[in-house]
Design an enzyme around this catalytic site. Sequence first.
Site, PDB file in Angstrom:
ATOM      1  CB  CYS A 107       6.414 -40.823 -20.687  1.00  0.00           C
ATOM      2  SG  CYS A 107       7.441 -41.475 -19.353  1.00  0.00           S
ATOM      3  CB  CYS A 116       4.675 -41.538 -17.554  1.00  0.00           C
ATOM      4  SG  CYS A 116       6.058 -40.385 -17.738  1.00  0.00           S
TER       5      CYS A 116
END
Length: 331
Positions: free
Chosen positions: A82, A85
């Site tokens: 991600c 993230c």
Amino acid sequence: MQPRNMSMSGAVDLSAVKAAAEAKQKAEQARAQRAAQAQAGGPQAANAVQLVIDVDEASFEREVLQRSTEVPVVIDFWAEWCGPCKQLSPIMERLAEEYAGKFVLAKIDVDSNQMLFQQFGVQGIPAVFAVIAGQALPLFQGAAPEPQVRQVLDQLIEAAEQRFGVVGAPVDPEQAAQAREAAAQGGQVAPEPPGDPALAAAHAALDAGDLGGAVQAYENVLADDPANEEARIGLGQAQLLRRVQELDPQVARKAAAERPDDVAAQLDAADLDLVGGHVEDAFGRLVSTVQRTAGEEREAARVRLLELFELVGPEDPRVTAARGALARVLF
């Protein structure tokens, strides 16, 4: 991209995970045990508190539910693939150190902990929740800029103290960080290697939510060092987040649903999919767009798909599968 205002009425019942009452009872026992250990070990033992912890399904009850009766526990749902993230996590970790025990940051890898991912009803990552006295509160989803993260944390800490009587134990953040690093390295705290100031400035701009400044800073690094992989990935993340920041998600998704052959609409929706953690949806949307289009429009969709591949990482199995799908529609 914007964190939602924290609402105590939005508490999620965690009874499906474990009864809060049982957790609280066990927390009292754990609190007494830690107090005894701190007293036996002196001030340094009391200060050696881990402010950032990795949590899995096996340790959730102990590290989150039980701990939440003593200190607010902020949960960061993340994954290695991600990109957003990787923007948010450094902010959360730095603030955990700065707030020095007012909350504990629990990091949960969604790929390895699907049960927790489902229990919390996470729709996309990064997603941030808090647990106070056994109750979960949704905080925000997406890579929010640091000022807004601070605002949410301040609201959380105030609510924890006023509504639940849960307060953290102040610690020395420097000692806590040193203790965590020493534990990870077998007791040896290694000095940080010297970094590139220009790259550090680009990362700082990204962390602060200055997406335009981050794009420019990464481009400056790449102008001097075109092979800098870290700067290239950072630039891709900043560009993605800047594109998404300018979108109205509801309008963009409605346009993509109503106009499947509108390449620009599909590109916008794919960006939203990826930022929301729906990686396979983003890839599938763009592969289908490549298949339906030709010429410059097909090339635009293909290039955007390759850019998203880079952000997720070439070794991710979803990238491998999507590359195969792309090859089939191209050739």
